[in-house]
Design a protein around this motif. Structure first.
Motif, PDB file in Angstrom:
ATOM      1  N   TYR A  20     -25.603 103.911  64.789  1.00  0.00           N
ATOM      2  CA  TYR A  20     -24.601 104.969  64.983  1.00  0.00           C
ATOM      3  C   TYR A  20     -23.237 104.538  64.445  1.00  0.00           C
ATOM      4  O   TYR A  20     -22.576 105.294  63.710  1.00  0.00           O
ATOM      5  N   VAL A  21     -22.820 103.338  64.797  1.00  0.00           N
ATOM      6  CA  VAL A  21     -21.512 102.859  64.341  1.00  0.00           C
ATOM      7  C   VAL A  21     -21.492 102.705  62.816  1.00  0.00           C
ATOM      8  O   VAL A  21     -20.580 103.165  62.142  1.00  0.00           O
ATOM      9  N   GLY A  22     -22.522 102.060  62.288  1.00  0.00           N
ATOM     10  CA  GLY A  22     -22.542 101.785  60.855  1.00  0.00           C
ATOM     11  C   GLY A  22     -22.626 103.028  59.985  1.00  0.00           C
ATOM     12  O   GLY A  22     -22.151 103.022  58.847  1.00  0.00           O
ATOM     13  N   LEU A  23     -23.221 104.095  60.522  1.00  0.00           N
ATOM     14  CA  LEU A  23     -23.387 105.318  59.737  1.00  0.00           C
ATOM     15  C   LEU A  23     -22.324 106.375  60.034  1.00  0.00           C
ATOM     16  O   LEU A  23     -22.346 107.452  59.446  1.00  0.00           O
ATOM     17  N   SER A  24     -21.387 106.069  60.921  1.00  0.00           N
ATOM     18  CA  SER A  24     -20.379 107.072  61.273  1.00  0.00           C
ATOM     19  C   SER A  24     -18.952 106.546  61.165  1.00  0.00           C
ATOM     20  O   SER A  24     -18.018 107.288  61.441  1.00  0.00           O
ATOM     21  N   THR A  25     -18.798 105.293  60.756  1.00  0.00           N
ATOM     22  CA  THR A  25     -17.494 104.658  60.816  1.00  0.00           C
ATOM     23  C   THR A  25     -16.958 104.331  59.425  1.00  0.00           C
ATOM     24  O   THR A  25     -17.475 103.421  58.772  1.00  0.00           O
ATOM     25  N   PRO A  26     -15.943 105.042  58.969  1.00  0.00           N
ATOM     26  CA  PRO A  26     -15.287 104.597  57.749  1.00  0.00           C
ATOM     27  C   PRO A  26     -14.350 103.437  58.072  1.00  0.00           C
ATOM     28  O   PRO A  26     -13.840 103.374  59.191  1.00  0.00           O
ATOM     29  N   PRO A  27     -14.093 102.525  57.151  1.00  0.00           N
ATOM     30  CA  PRO A  27     -14.667 102.460  55.808  1.00  0.00           C
ATOM     31  C   PRO A  27     -16.109 101.957  55.826  1.00  0.00           C
ATOM     32  O   PRO A  27     -16.564 101.410  56.825  1.00  0.00           O
ATOM     33  N   THR A  28     -16.800 102.147  54.718  1.00  0.00           N
ATOM     34  CA  THR A  28     -18.205 101.786  54.639  1.00  0.00           C
ATOM     35  C   THR A  28     -18.394 100.276  54.764  1.00  0.00           C
ATOM     36  O   THR A  28     -17.716  99.495  54.110  1.00  0.00           O
ATOM     37  N   LEU A  29     -19.339  99.883  55.595  1.00  0.00           N
ATOM     38  CA  LEU A  29     -19.620  98.471  55.818  1.00  0.00           C
ATOM     39  C   LEU A  29     -20.597  97.935  54.765  1.00  0.00           C
ATOM     40  O   LEU A  29     -21.125  98.678  53.944  1.00  0.00           O
TER      41      LEU A  29
END
Length: 221
Positions: A120-129
């Motif tokens: 959830y965090v990795g797919l919803s949080t800019p900037p891209t990780l």
């Protein structure tokens, strides 16, 4: 949250891995295992969730990122709790960025509900990780994915792993997540492991190590 377990980089620090434990565990539960997999230039952060009452476990208090009401894909989810936990992990990410680690040198991962939160965090949080690792987990709030709408965030590489004999987060649940993610992510890999229950294995950990090596290559001096 309690203070996280932190394993410093043993070379010049140019990357960070954040890994989230499963229900009832702590950051110590995965720290030693992940420390053996990480590149020497990567710092490892293993936070510990606060203790809350968990519906699925009869209301018992235990370390949990959010309330788990059901393991049914169509069941009710603790959306408020998921967002609160996500905000806490985003703060850790921002602290690493402020310390000089660029976002694409940060990988987030987790096991079980920790893996769900990592997705959830990795797919919803800019900037891209730089990458996402989800072990024995599922995609939270899948009915609203892609979060923020298609194209709202460049999708990072993602490795999803699941044991075919998992009695808790059933393999079929992992496959439902896989079916959705592979249509949305340009760099997506799903790995399954025969006879593996709700745990990890040497083969799975080797796949995680290979993913980390690709997602976090050594920088040229």
């Amino acid at each position: 949250m309690a203070n996280p377990v932190i394993i410093p980089a043993t070379a010049a620090h140019t990357a960070t891995i954040i890994f989230l434990h499963g229900l009832g565990d702590t950051g110590h539960g995965w720290a030693t295992t992940l420390a053996a997999l990480k590149p020497p230039f990567a710092k490892l952060i293993c936070p510990t969730a606060g203790k809350i009452h968990v519906t699925l476990n009869g209301g018992m208090r235990m370390p949990s990122w959010f309330d788990l009401k059901s393991l049914d894909p169509s069941g009710v989810e603790d959306e408020e709790g998921i967002n609160k936990a996500a905000d806490a992990i985003r703060k850790i990410i921002q602290e690493e960025i402020k310390a000089g680690i660029v976002p694409d040198r940060i990988v987030i991962g987790g096991f079980s509900m920790g893996g769900a939160l990592a997705l959830y965090v990795g797919l919803s949080t800019p900037p891209t990780l730089g990458g996402i690792v989800g072990l024995s987990c599922w995609l939270p709030m899948h009915k609203t994915f892609p979060y923020g709408g298609a194209g709202a965030l460049q999708r990072p590489p993602l490795l999803q792993c699941h044991g075919e004999a998992d009695p808790l987060v059933h393999y079929s649940f992992g496959m439902l997540t896989s079916t959705l993610l592979k249509t949305q992510l340009p760099k997506y890999t799903f790995k399954s492991y025969p006879n593996l229950g709700h745990s990890s294995s040497e083969a799975e950990l080797e796949d995680v190590k290979a993913f980390l090596k690709d997602a976090l290559p050594q920088l040229s001096s």
